[in-house]
Motif scaffolding. Structure first.
Motif, mmCIF file in Angstrom:
data_model
loop_
_atom_site.group_PDB
_atom_site.id
_atom_site.type_symbol
_atom_site.label_atom_id
_atom_site.label_comp_id
_atom_site.label_asym_id
_atom_site.label_seq_id
_atom_site.Cartn_x
_atom_site.Cartn_y
_atom_site.Cartn_z
ATOM 1 N N ILE A 147 -57.726 40.483 60.546
ATOM 2 C CA ILE A 147 -58.047 39.246 61.373
ATOM 3 C C ILE A 147 -57.321 38.800 62.312
ATOM 4 C CG2 ILE A 147 -58.989 36.846 61.047
ATOM 5 C CD1 ILE A 147 -61.138 38.308 60.281
ATOM 6 N N GLY A 148 -56.065 38.987 61.912
ATOM 7 C CA GLY A 148 -54.834 38.324 62.687
ATOM 8 C C GLY A 148 -54.557 39.437 63.997
ATOM 9 N N THR A 197 -64.812 29.259 68.212
ATOM 10 C CA THR A 197 -65.202 28.482 67.159
ATOM 11 C C THR A 197 -65.489 29.295 65.844
ATOM 12 O OG1 THR A 197 -67.477 28.624 67.574
ATOM 13 C CG2 THR A 197 -66.300 26.818 68.694
ATOM 14 N N GLU A 198 -65.383 30.457 65.987
ATOM 15 C CA GLU A 198 -65.827 31.294 64.738
ATOM 16 C C GLU A 198 -64.682 32.278 64.515
ATOM 17 O OE1 GLU A 198 -69.090 34.456 62.708
ATOM 18 O OE2 GLU A 198 -69.084 33.837 65.009
ATOM 19 N N THR A 199 -64.034 32.377 63.373
ATOM 20 C CA THR A 199 -62.957 33.173 62.941
ATOM 21 C C THR A 199 -63.512 34.293 62.248
ATOM 22 O OG1 THR A 199 -61.632 31.384 62.434
ATOM 23 C CG2 THR A 199 -61.011 33.489 61.596
ATOM 24 N N LEU A 236 -61.462 43.244 66.757
ATOM 25 C CA LEU A 236 -60.942 44.277 67.207
ATOM 26 C C LEU A 236 -61.936 45.483 67.652
ATOM 27 C CD1 LEU A 236 -57.957 45.572 67.654
ATOM 28 C CD2 LEU A 236 -58.107 46.662 65.490
ATOM 29 N N LEU A 237 -62.892 45.937 66.933
ATOM 30 C CA LEU A 237 -63.584 46.930 67.404
ATOM 31 C C LEU A 237 -64.994 46.837 67.038
ATOM 32 C CD1 LEU A 237 -63.803 50.105 68.068
ATOM 33 C CD2 LEU A 237 -63.351 50.512 65.676
ATOM 34 N N PHE A 238 -65.844 46.086 67.980
ATOM 35 C CA PHE A 238 -67.150 45.539 67.798
ATOM 36 C C PHE A 238 -67.488 44.983 66.482
ATOM 37 C CE2 PHE A 238 -66.905 49.791 70.233
ATOM 38 C CZ PHE A 238 -67.478 49.317 71.348
ATOM 39 N N GLY A 239 -66.670 43.812 66.102
ATOM 40 C CA GLY A 239 -67.027 43.002 65.199
ATOM 41 C C GLY A 239 -66.403 43.437 64.124
ATOM 42 N N TRP A 266 -65.462 39.330 55.510
ATOM 43 C CA TRP A 266 -63.935 39.675 56.070
ATOM 44 C C TRP A 266 -63.704 41.077 55.425
ATOM 45 C CZ3 TRP A 266 -60.657 34.543 56.652
ATOM 46 C CH2 TRP A 266 -61.206 33.907 57.661
ATOM 47 N N ILE A 267 -63.734 41.053 54.222
ATOM 48 C CA ILE A 267 -63.513 42.285 53.392
ATOM 49 C C ILE A 267 -64.412 43.365 53.793
ATOM 50 C CG2 ILE A 267 -63.394 43.380 51.298
ATOM 51 C CD1 ILE A 267 -62.795 40.389 50.021
ATOM 52 N N ASN A 268 -65.626 43.123 54.027
ATOM 53 C CA ASN A 268 -66.396 44.222 54.352
ATOM 54 C C ASN A 268 -66.517 44.749 55.726
ATOM 55 O OD1 ASN A 268 -67.544 44.140 51.556
ATOM 56 N ND2 ASN A 268 -68.969 42.779 52.201
ATOM 57 N N GLY A 269 -65.863 43.804 56.675
ATOM 58 C CA GLY A 269 -65.539 43.838 57.905
ATOM 59 C C GLY A 269 -64.572 44.748 58.443
ATOM 60 N N ILE A 270 -63.780 45.181 57.333
ATOM 61 C CA ILE A 270 -62.775 46.323 57.585
ATOM 62 C C ILE A 270 -62.917 47.714 57.761
ATOM 63 C CG2 ILE A 270 -60.315 47.080 56.828
ATOM 64 C CD1 ILE A 270 -59.919 44.165 55.574
ATOM 65 N N CYS A 271 -63.073 48.449 58.786
ATOM 66 C CA CYS A 271 -63.602 49.686 58.797
ATOM 67 C C CYS A 271 -62.533 50.518 59.181
ATOM 68 C CB CYS A 271 -64.928 50.018 59.804
ATOM 69 S SG CYS A 271 -64.061 49.386 61.616
ATOM 70 N N ASP A 272 -61.669 51.025 58.341
ATOM 71 C CA ASP A 272 -60.404 51.756 58.388
ATOM 72 C C ASP A 272 -60.592 53.062 57.297
ATOM 73 O OD1 ASP A 272 -57.844 52.827 59.348
ATOM 74 O OD2 ASP A 272 -57.255 50.598 59.359
ATOM 75 N N TRP A 273 -59.849 54.009 57.692
ATOM 76 C CA TRP A 273 -59.753 55.112 56.901
ATOM 77 C C TRP A 273 -58.427 55.996 57.209
ATOM 78 C CZ3 TRP A 273 -60.129 60.587 57.414
ATOM 79 C CH2 TRP A 273 -60.621 61.219 56.200
ATOM 80 N N PRO A 274 -57.799 56.835 56.527
ATOM 81 C CA PRO A 274 -58.082 56.673 54.772
ATOM 82 C C PRO A 274 -57.568 55.563 54.018
ATOM 83 C CG PRO A 274 -56.298 57.957 55.428
ATOM 84 C CD PRO A 274 -56.586 57.389 56.760
ATOM 85 N N ARG A 275 -56.702 54.961 54.694
ATOM 86 C CA ARG A 275 -56.477 53.463 53.951
ATOM 87 C C ARG A 275 -57.544 52.593 54.154
ATOM 88 N NH1 ARG A 275 -51.282 54.855 56.033
ATOM 89 N NH2 ARG A 275 -49.773 55.384 54.526
ATOM 90 N N SER A 276 -58.310 52.456 53.177
ATOM 91 C CA SER A 276 -59.784 51.904 53.379
ATOM 92 C C SER A 276 -59.927 50.706 52.200
ATOM 93 C CB SER A 276 -61.079 52.697 53.185
ATOM 94 O OG SER A 276 -61.078 53.512 52.002
#
Length: 347
Positions: free
Chosen positions: A23-24, A41-43, A47-50, A286-296
């Motif tokens: 998020i930061g 107004t919304e945190t 970074l990448l399309f929401g 916020w948790i589900n919004g992290i789209c990374d791999w392979p550290r997912s």
């Protein structure tokens, strides 16, 4: 602490670190007024399309977690494993890395032993990866401090870096036990020796009494945002946690408005707060919004699950290492594009 409570704290710590980091990250390096406008107004992930991705704060925390899983009873082997992880992490060409950490890992690649690889720096590198050590050794002060110092000295030898890292680990340990705020402040106060951290904690006490905002506290260190200097970063992270304890979303939102090293300060505060509130206290989107791999996120859950096993069984959760350099190249492109986007009017 029973196994279920320990698992809750460890998973919360790892997820809190990842969420604060991701998020930061989009606001890293932005001056406070601009950060406030960009945040809006919304945190949320920006970074990448929401969606969000992870940086070195989370990656180092996971490397420490894996080294703990293998060698929590042997600090020398823990040190060796962590140093090896750092070498290969740098070889995968990460997009972001602190100067002190980079210099230390290059020294490791050049053949310097871990006793001589660290550089005299009080950057955030050691503090950002220490919360998980505190949660793991939440009832063993001697081991907690030994492993924190071992982790720190691989990259940072300035005593102020050690002090900050130990304070983060201690706060996380207390948080995992749901200790009251007054007790935590008293415990942390006994660990302070530098003038900079002493000033930071003095200000923390007084501004908690004044009910100041996180931004007001952060401006005590200047108007350019949170710096990479560990005593200032850690005191700000602690103030945000104490000020909004029990409200993870508000804490992170307030930290983003401070500008500067937003991903690291949010990762540190997120790791401590996550150990306190567990996964349930962290916004699910916020948790589900992290789209990374392979550290997912699934990988993070597997690492946390390993801590719950008794005794902890190897092997560690697998990472598809050949994909990491390609992922880092993609991440670099995303960060550069996002940096260009920040030059335009706010969202």
């Amino acid at each position: 602490m029973n196994t279920a409570a320990q698992h809750k704290a460890i998973l919360g710590c790892l997820l809190g670190t990842a969420v604060g980091d991701s998020i930061g990250l989009p606001l890293e390096g932005v001056h406070p007024p601009r950060a406030e406008k960009l945040k809006g107004t919304e945190t949320r992930h920006r970074l990448l399309f929401g969606r969000g991705m992870l940086s070195d704060d989370t990656e180092h925390t996971l490397m420490v977690a894996n080294a703990l899983l293998l060698h929590s009873n042997n600090p020398k082997r823990f040190e060796k494993r962590l140093a090896t992880s750092f070498r290969w992490w740098l070889a995968s060409l990460p997009a972001g890395i602190g100067l002190g950490t980079a210099r230390a890992i290059i020294k490791l690649w050049c053949g310097f032993p871990t006793s001589k690889s660290g550089v005299y720096s009080a950057g955030n590198g050691a503090a950002m990866r220490s919360a998980i050590i505190g949660v793991h050794f939440n009832e063993d002060v001697a081991k907690r401090e030994e492993f924190v110092v071992t982790s720190c000295r691989i990259t940072h030898t300035d005593p102020r870096a050690e002090e900050a890292a130990i304070i983060v680990a201690t706060a996380a340990a207390c948080a995992s036990r749901s200790a009251p705020t007054n007790e935590i402040l008293e415990t942390i106060g006994k660990l302070v020796f530098s003038d900079e951290m002493r000033e930071g904690l003095h200000n923390l006490h007084s501004h908690l009494e004044m009910n100041s905002t996180v931004s007001e506290f952060a401006t005590l260190h200047g108007n350019r945002g949170i710096s990479g200097f560990a005593p200032r970063t850690v005191s700000t992270a602690l103030f945000a946690w104490f000020r909004h304890r029990g409200d993870f979303e508000k804490m992170i939102s307030e930290l983003l408005s401070c500008g500067g090293d937003t991903d690291t300060v949010a990762a540190i505060a997120g790791g401590i707060a996550g150990a306190d509130c567990g996964e349930r206290g962290i916004p699910a989107e916020w948790i589900n919004g992290i789209c990374d791999w392979p550290r997912s996120i699934p990988y993070i859950r597997k690492v946390a699950d390993k801590f719950a096993a008794n005794p902890t069984p190897p092997p560690l959760p697998k990472l598809f290492w050949p994909a990491i350099p390609l992922r880092n190249l993609f991440f670099l492109c995303v960060v550069l594009c996002h940096g260009l986007r920040r030059l335009l009017p706010p969202y």
